[in-house]
Scaffold this motif. Structure first.
Motif, PDB file in Angstrom:
ATOM      1  N   UNK A 108      56.754  44.583  40.254  1.00 47.94           N
ATOM      2  CA  UNK A 108      56.393  43.293  39.692  1.00 47.94           C
ATOM      3  C   UNK A 108      54.890  43.127  39.600  1.00 47.94           C
ATOM      4  N   UNK A 109      54.451  41.871  39.709  1.00 48.07           N
ATOM      5  CA  UNK A 109      53.039  41.567  39.476  1.00 48.07           C
ATOM      6  C   UNK A 109      52.119  42.241  40.500  1.00 48.07           C
ATOM      7  N   UNK A 110      52.558  42.344  41.749  1.00 51.70           N
ATOM      8  CA  UNK A 110      51.714  42.976  42.764  1.00 51.70           C
ATOM      9  C   UNK A 110      51.558  44.466  42.508  1.00 51.70           C
ATOM     10  N   UNK A 111      52.592  45.083  41.978  1.00 52.45           N
ATOM     11  CA  UNK A 111      52.515  46.500  41.641  1.00 52.45           C
ATOM     12  C   UNK A 111      51.674  46.706  40.377  1.00 52.45           C
ATOM     13  N   UNK A 112      51.806  45.774  39.432  1.00 51.62           N
ATOM     14  CA  UNK A 112      51.046  45.868  38.190  1.00 51.62           C
ATOM     15  C   UNK A 112      49.543  45.781  38.449  1.00 51.62           C
ATOM     16  N   UNK A 113      49.129  44.857  39.313  1.00 51.00           N
ATOM     17  CA  UNK A 113      47.688  44.721  39.584  1.00 51.00           C
ATOM     18  C   UNK A 113      47.123  45.914  40.345  1.00 51.00           C
ATOM     19  N   UNK A 114      48.024  46.666  41.028  1.00 48.26           N
ATOM     20  CA  UNK A 114      47.576  47.849  41.766  1.00 48.26           C
ATOM     21  C   UNK A 114      47.083  48.951  40.839  1.00 48.26           C
ATOM     22  N   UNK A 116      44.915  48.643  38.757  1.00 51.94           N
ATOM     23  CA  UNK A 116      43.461  48.439  38.693  1.00 51.94           C
ATOM     24  C   UNK A 116      42.861  48.130  40.063  1.00 51.94           C
ATOM     25  N   UNK A 117      43.686  48.245  41.125  1.00 51.14           N
ATOM     26  CA  UNK A 117      43.235  47.904  42.487  1.00 51.14           C
ATOM     27  C   UNK A 117      42.658  46.488  42.526  1.00 51.14           C
ATOM     28  N   UNK A 118      43.266  45.611  41.762  1.00 52.08           N
ATOM     29  CA  UNK A 118      42.793  44.220  41.675  1.00 52.08           C
ATOM     30  C   UNK A 118      43.449  43.377  42.765  1.00 52.08           C
ATOM     31  N   UNK A 119      42.840  42.244  43.061  1.00 55.48           N
ATOM     32  CA  UNK A 119      43.331  41.383  44.135  1.00 55.48           C
ATOM     33  C   UNK A 119      44.254  40.276  43.637  1.00 55.48           C
ATOM     34  N   UNK A 120      44.175  39.941  42.328  1.00 58.07           N
ATOM     35  CA  UNK A 120      44.972  38.821  41.833  1.00 58.07           C
ATOM     36  C   UNK A 120      45.473  39.102  40.416  1.00 58.07           C
ATOM     37  N   UNK A 121      46.764  39.115  40.247  1.00 58.53           N
ATOM     38  CA  UNK A 121      47.369  39.400  38.945  1.00 58.53           C
ATOM     39  C   UNK A 121      46.960  38.375  37.895  1.00 58.53           C
ATOM     40  N   UNK A 122      46.898  37.112  38.287  1.00 56.47           N
ATOM     41  CA  UNK A 122      46.669  36.032  37.331  1.00 56.47           C
ATOM     42  C   UNK A 122      45.204  35.855  36.959  1.00 56.47           C
ATOM     43  N   UNK A 123      44.303  36.226  37.840  1.00 54.37           N
ATOM     44  CA  UNK A 123      42.891  35.880  37.635  1.00 54.37           C
ATOM     45  C   UNK A 123      42.008  37.053  37.249  1.00 54.37           C
ATOM     46  N   UNK A 124      42.438  38.273  37.513  1.00 55.34           N
ATOM     47  CA  UNK A 124      41.610  39.428  37.174  1.00 55.34           C
ATOM     48  C   UNK A 124      41.629  39.644  35.657  1.00 55.34           C
ATOM     49  N   UNK A 125      40.460  39.677  35.036  1.00 54.95           N
ATOM     50  CA  UNK A 125      40.355  39.755  33.574  1.00 54.95           C
ATOM     51  C   UNK A 125      40.945  41.046  33.026  1.00 54.95           C
TER      52      UNK A 125
END
Length: 351
Positions: A108-114, A116-125
């Motif tokens: 899901x969203x937590x795996x998707x943001x990984x 890019x090693x990002x901290x937040x799915x909704x806020x990372x550009x």
């Protein structure tokens, strides 16, 4: 549905393109057809499938996921999705498709943001752009079975921004809905936020709002949600379940009475091509996925009564008389290698 009001009572079917039980694997077209025949017998006009799967860090290299990284996709899984849409059209059933999951059941969203090693799915550009790219690629995909782009496929009832999402602000929802409409102005957009966001009722790119019910008095919650959305957007109950039958029956009567556009119970599993049904326990609860037409051995969660009720309400919401069930097709016996293990491909509606 053209100039006609489209209302439905039907099922969530998570295993339309992939199945996690007893192991993660592709669904066959025979199994997809079995599911659609079930929906036809139960009077359903639409289904809701589960989200596109996302690769997890802990996945084995051989694990197949729809989304394996930014703009990296599994063609086998999407070909299976192509098959499903083809059968939707043939069988005359519409499908609601959520893009991504809040949870990590199959990514899901937590795996998707990984990715890019990002901290937040909704806020990372960058993550937001990656998600828009996924949406664009899916909408522009040409179905290998029909030659029709997903964004032009009439089998699709609505694109849902996601499953049970909780965005940090409405800005994310506004931006994603606008992006979907910019690529695909032909289809409805369903806000995938968990519960109704009042901002969505005023957004021109959001066509439908919804809620999921697993607690409280479902009919009361539906009545309140419908009043919030009335005169602004159509409202559907995207998921409900894991409760007593009376709770479901009261909910569906409220849906029919108050103008709610549709309701989808969680969840239905179809026959397995290798024999029997796909069996799935719902978390740690005592509930299992429903198997049409219901079986006495599943009385612990009142399967027979629930499924009989679902069929009755599915026709009632359409102002139709419930028709008799069709004649059963002949089941197909599978090769027998051991007299202690005799299996057959089930016939829809048979006990």
């Amino acid at each position: 549905d053209g100039g006609k009001e489209f209302r439905f009572i039907s099922f969530n079917i998570p295993g339309m393109t992939v199945v996690e039980d007893p192991h993660w694997h592709l669904v066959t077209d025979w199994e997809q057809v079995d599911a659609f025949k079930t929906i036809s017998q139960t009077g359903g006009r639409a289904i809701r499938v589960y989200t596109f799967s996302v690769r997890k860090i802990a996945d084995l290299p051989t694990t197949k996921r729809h989304i394996n990284g930014p703009r990296k996709y599994d063609e086998d899984l999407f070909k299976c999705f192509d098959e499903m849409l083809k059968w939707c059209t043939i069988m005359g059933i519409r499908v609601i498709i959520p893009f991504i999951d809040r949870w990590s059941w199959w990514g899901g969203i937590n795996d998707f943001k990984e990715f890019r090693k990002a901290s937040n799915f909704y806020e990372d550009a960058q993550v937001k752009q990656d998600f828009k790219d996924v949406i664009s690629d899916i909408l522009n995909r040409v179905n290998t079975q029909t030659g029709i782009k997903y964004k032009d496929d009439k089998a699709i009832l609505a694109w849902e921004t996601g499953n049970e999402l909780v965005p940090t602000s409405f800005q994310w929802t506004r931006e994603i809905a606008a992006h979907i409409k910019s690529v695909d102005p032909n289809h409805l957009v369903l806000d995938g936020k968990y519960g109704i966001d009042y901002n969505s009722l005023r957004d021109k790119n959001i066509d439908i709002v919804s809620n999921h019910y697993y607690a409280g008095v479902y009919a009361d919650r539906c009545r309140a949600d419908r009043q919030i959305a009335a005169g602004k957007k159509p409202f559907i109950v995207g998921e409900f379940g894991l409760g007593p039958t009376k709770l479901f029956e009261d909910l569906l009567e409220e849906v029919i009475k108050d103008g709610t556009a549709g309701a989808l119970i969680w969840s239905l599993r179809q026959h397995n091509i290798e024999g029997g049904f796909y069996k799935h326990r719902e978390g740690s609860s005592s509930f299992y996925a429903y198997h049409w037409p219901g079986f006495p051995q599943n009385d612990a969660y009142d399967e027979l009564r629930v499924l009989k009720m679902m069929r009755s309400k599915a026709y009632k919401i359409q102002n139709m008389v419930e028709p008799p069930l069709p004649l059963l097709e002949r089941p197909v016996i599978l090769p027998i290698y051991n007299v202690k293990e005799i299996n057959w491909q089930g016939s829809v509606g048979a006990r």
